[in-house]
Scaffold this active site. Structure first.
Site, short mmCIF file in Angstrom:
data_model
loop_
_atom_site.label_atom_id
_atom_site.label_comp_id
_atom_site.label_asym_id
_atom_site.label_seq_id
_atom_site.Cartn_x
_atom_site.Cartn_y
_atom_site.Cartn_z
N CYS A 59 16.91 19.68 34.79
CA CYS A 59 17.95 20.13 33.87
C CYS A 59 18.31 19.00 32.91
O CYS A 59 19.40 18.43 32.98
CB CYS A 59 19.18 20.56 34.64
SG CYS A 59 18.77 21.81 35.82
N GLU A 60 17.38 18.71 32.03
CA GLU A 60 17.52 17.55 31.14
C GLU A 60 16.47 17.73 30.06
O GLU A 60 15.29 17.89 30.37
CB GLU A 60 17.20 16.30 31.98
CG GLU A 60 17.39 14.98 31.34
CD GLU A 60 18.83 14.53 31.37
OE1 GLU A 60 19.32 14.14 30.31
OE2 GLU A 60 19.47 14.61 32.44
N TYR A 113 4.68 2.55 39.45
CA TYR A 113 6.03 2.86 38.95
C TYR A 113 6.28 4.36 38.78
O TYR A 113 7.09 4.76 37.94
CB TYR A 113 6.31 2.10 37.64
CG TYR A 113 6.10 0.61 37.79
CD1 TYR A 113 6.96 -0.14 38.59
CD2 TYR A 113 5.02 -0.03 37.21
CE1 TYR A 113 6.74 -1.50 38.78
CE2 TYR A 113 4.79 -1.39 37.39
CZ TYR A 113 5.66 -2.11 38.18
OH TYR A 113 5.44 -3.45 38.38
N TYR A 121 11.07 4.64 29.34
CA TYR A 121 10.49 3.64 28.44
C TYR A 121 9.73 4.26 27.28
O TYR A 121 8.99 3.55 26.59
CB TYR A 121 9.44 2.78 29.17
CG TYR A 121 9.84 2.17 30.47
CD1 TYR A 121 10.91 1.27 30.55
CD2 TYR A 121 9.12 2.44 31.63
CE1 TYR A 121 11.22 0.69 31.75
CE2 TYR A 121 9.43 1.85 32.84
CZ TYR A 121 10.49 0.97 32.89
OH TYR A 121 10.80 0.38 34.08
N ARG A 161 8.94 7.33 33.78
CA ARG A 161 8.58 6.31 32.78
C ARG A 161 8.63 6.82 31.35
O ARG A 161 8.95 6.10 30.43
CB ARG A 161 7.23 5.69 33.11
CG ARG A 161 7.26 4.87 34.40
CD ARG A 161 6.00 4.05 34.61
NE ARG A 161 5.85 3.03 33.60
CZ ARG A 161 5.07 3.11 32.54
NH1 ARG A 161 4.32 4.17 32.34
NH2 ARG A 161 5.02 2.13 31.67
N GLY A 168 2.21 -8.29 34.79
CA GLY A 168 2.43 -7.66 33.49
C GLY A 168 1.16 -7.30 32.74
O GLY A 168 1.23 -6.90 31.58
N GLU A 182 0.46 -12.18 39.56
CA GLU A 182 1.12 -11.11 40.32
C GLU A 182 0.93 -9.75 39.66
O GLU A 182 1.89 -9.12 39.24
CB GLU A 182 2.62 -11.42 40.40
CG GLU A 182 2.96 -12.78 40.95
CD GLU A 182 4.45 -13.07 40.90
OE1 GLU A 182 5.07 -12.90 39.84
OE2 GLU A 182 4.99 -13.46 41.94
N PRO A 183 -0.30 -9.26 39.58
CA PRO A 183 -0.49 -7.95 38.96
C PRO A 183 -0.04 -6.83 39.90
O PRO A 183 -0.33 -6.86 41.09
CB PRO A 183 -2.01 -7.89 38.76
CG PRO A 183 -2.58 -8.79 39.81
CD PRO A 183 -1.55 -9.86 40.07
N GLY A 184 0.71 -5.89 39.36
CA GLY A 184 1.08 -4.70 40.14
C GLY A 184 0.38 -3.51 39.52
O GLY A 184 -0.60 -2.95 40.04
C1 LIG Z 1 7.30 -6.51 38.00
C2 LIG Z 1 6.80 -7.86 38.28
C3 LIG Z 1 5.43 -8.07 38.43
C4 LIG Z 1 4.41 -6.99 38.25
O1 LIG Z 1 4.38 -6.45 36.97
P1 LIG Z 1 3.19 -5.47 36.56
O2 LIG Z 1 3.52 -5.07 35.18
O3 LIG Z 1 3.22 -4.33 37.52
O4 LIG Z 1 1.93 -6.26 36.68
C5 LIG Z 1 5.01 -9.34 38.76
N1 LIG Z 1 5.89 -10.34 38.93
C6 LIG Z 1 7.21 -10.18 38.79
C7 LIG Z 1 8.11 -11.30 39.02
C8 LIG Z 1 7.71 -8.93 38.47
O5 LIG Z 1 9.03 -8.76 38.32
#
Ligand SMILES: *Cc1c(COP(=O)(O)O)cnc(C)c1O
Length: 466
Positions: free
Chosen positions: A394-395, A424, A367, A363, A281, A323-325
């Site tokens: 079409c939106e 994302y 969001y 997104r 997150g 857990e950074p994405g």
């Molecule tokens: C989505 C998610 C992440 C990654 O979130 P980011 O905002 O991309 O860093 C990490 N852990 C869990 C459990 C998630 O659901």
């Protein structure tokens, strides 16, 4: 804007207008400038000319790969992986959240750079395993994993399954036992904190689908049940509090409450759980108004928080995972579009239509996300004009960038790019209006390589078997 922690919590209504990184209505000083916070590391503009990434001009990339397309800066991606791995060091684990964007090439890069991987579906697991990610470095998430998915994950030997319900505790234990395994697991708890950009909200109860609530004792009961089952090896507790977070104060409250549970577990069972996963997150800069923290600052803050809380509770400090994405892949890619129709609306703004839209970036519609945009096929000295970049779907909610400035001499055929679309966007892409999902092209050191190819009409028609 207040960045302090409010355990009692301001409500969303109080937070959103401030927390939003609005670009406002003032045009930037120089429309040709590219903010290094928002663009990936090897993106530059040739003086008075076009933009390059990995040393290649975007005009050449458009000719070779077409538009719309995502261009991923491989050197930047690898550098970010290393920065996260180095920041957390040997006493912690970094899991890249695969849902942000996953492909075989990307899995190989993660593997080479020493990161672990989170998956949350059979498809993501299959991609990870197919690309050779060692199963013990994979964590399996999800609030409704199917029996078949659990069987595949356990059989493959994934390093951890994150348990999300009472039913799943029994399910995973049963499957592990029937496969003659003891599955390493974490229990996902909800700590009563919801983080959103610069603020977090302490919620009294847990009105959401993920996890088991600490409040009311669900989480403690889950630990009790998991410890009793032979098929499970309970390693620790998992908490994920939100997304696009810039401030560690939400993590502080989460860590405090998770450590509280660890203490309860020690007192009740005489067991010190060895891991605490604080989730992902972490925020990135979508516009110049955003100010993300560096991985080493985040690592330092989180390990201090956990260390302090454990010391106060008289517990050995557990191993930390994050857990950074978005924070790893988000800033590494931009979407390249060709400008089509331009429609000035007197006294309002100019609508600039591009050859993609909500099918490649949902997104903004989903969001209310904010993005930046730049003219990249050439430089321009024209006056700034207020634009809304929209897609071809079409939106009327098909908006890519709600408010931005582009040069007033913008014309059909120009190329514009939207930065920070690595997370994302491709992973949430759809075929709405039978759009063909764009390719992902990795660019590095003067070379460009398709890692996910563009969808074709044949691909679409192949699924249509009526
Ligand atoms: C989505 C998610 C992440 C990654 O979130 P980011 O905002 O991309 O860093 C990490 N852990 C869990 C459990 C998630 O659901």
């Amino acid at each position: 804007m207040s960045r302090s922690a409010h355990p009692a919590g301001p409500r969303y209504a109080d937070v959103l207008p401030e927390g939003r990184s609005s670009t406002g209505t003032a045009p930037p000083a120089d429309l040709n400038a590219l903010d290094g916070k928002v663009w990936s590391r090897t993106v530059h503009r040739a003086p008075g000319g076009a933009v390059t990434v990995g040393g290649i001009e975007v005009t050449r990339l458009a000719e070779e790969f077409g538009t719309p397309a995502y261009f991923l800066d491989e050197a930047d991606f690898r550098a970010r992986c290393r920065a996260w791995a180095d920041a957390f060091g040997r006493d912690a684990d970094v899991f890249y959240a695969g849902k942000a964007f996953l492909s075989r090439a990307l899995v190989r890069w993660l593997d080479e750079e020493g990161l672990n991987l989170d998956v949350c579906s059979g498809g993501e697991l299959a991609t990870a395993l197919d690309a050779g990610m060692p199963a013990e470095r994979i964590a399996f998430h999800g609030n409704n994993k199917s029996v078949e998915e659990i069987e595949r994950a356990v059989a493959a030997g994934v390093g951890r399954i994150v348990l999300d319900s009472f039913q799943e505790i029994v399910r995973v234990a049963h499957i592990a036992q029937s496969l003659g395994r003891r599955q390493r697991v974490l229990i996902r708890v909800t700590v009563g904190v919801e983080a959103h950009t610069h603020e977090f909200i302490a919620t009294a109860h847990e009105d959401q689908k993920f996890g088991l609530a600490l409040a009311g004792g669900q989480a403690a009961e889950a630990v009790r049940r998991a410890l009793r089952l032979d098929g499970l090896e309970l390693a620790g507790i998992h908490s994920h509090i939100g997304s696009q977070i810039f401030d560690t104060s939400g993590f502080e409250v989460a860590a405090h409450r998770v450590v509280g549970l660890l203490k309860e577990v020690r007192d009740e069972h005489g067991v010190e759980l060895s891991e605490i996963d604080l989730g992902g997150g972490l925020g990135i800069a979508y516009t110049s108004a955003d100010d993300p923290r560096e991985p080493h600052e985040i690592a330092k803050a989180l390990s201090e928080i956990v260390g302090r809380e454990c010391e106060a509770a008289g517990l050995r400090t557990p191993r930390i995972s994050v857990e950074p994405g978005r924070a790893i892949v988000g800033p590494t890619a931009f979407t390249l579009y060709e400008v089509g129709t331009i429609k000035p609306l007197d006294g309002l703004r100019t609508y600039v239509s591009v050859d993609g839209g909500m099918s490649d970036n949902i997104r903004t519609a989903l969001y209310d996300a904010e993005y930046s945009v730049a003219l990249v096929s050439r430089a321009s000295d024209a006056e700034p004009m207020l634009v809304r970049v929209v897609g071809k779907h079409c939106e009327s909610g098909d908006i890519v960038v709600r408010d931005a400035f582009l040069p007033a001499d913008l014309a059909p055929g120009d190329l514009v790019a939207v930065p920070a679309t690595g997370a994302y966007c491709r992973s949430m892409a759809s075929n709405y209006n039978h759009a063909l999902r764009p390719p992902v092209v990795a660019v590095r050191d003067g070379g460009a390589k398709v890692i996910v190819r563009r969808e074709t009409e044949d691909d679409l028609l192949r699924l249509d078997v009526g």
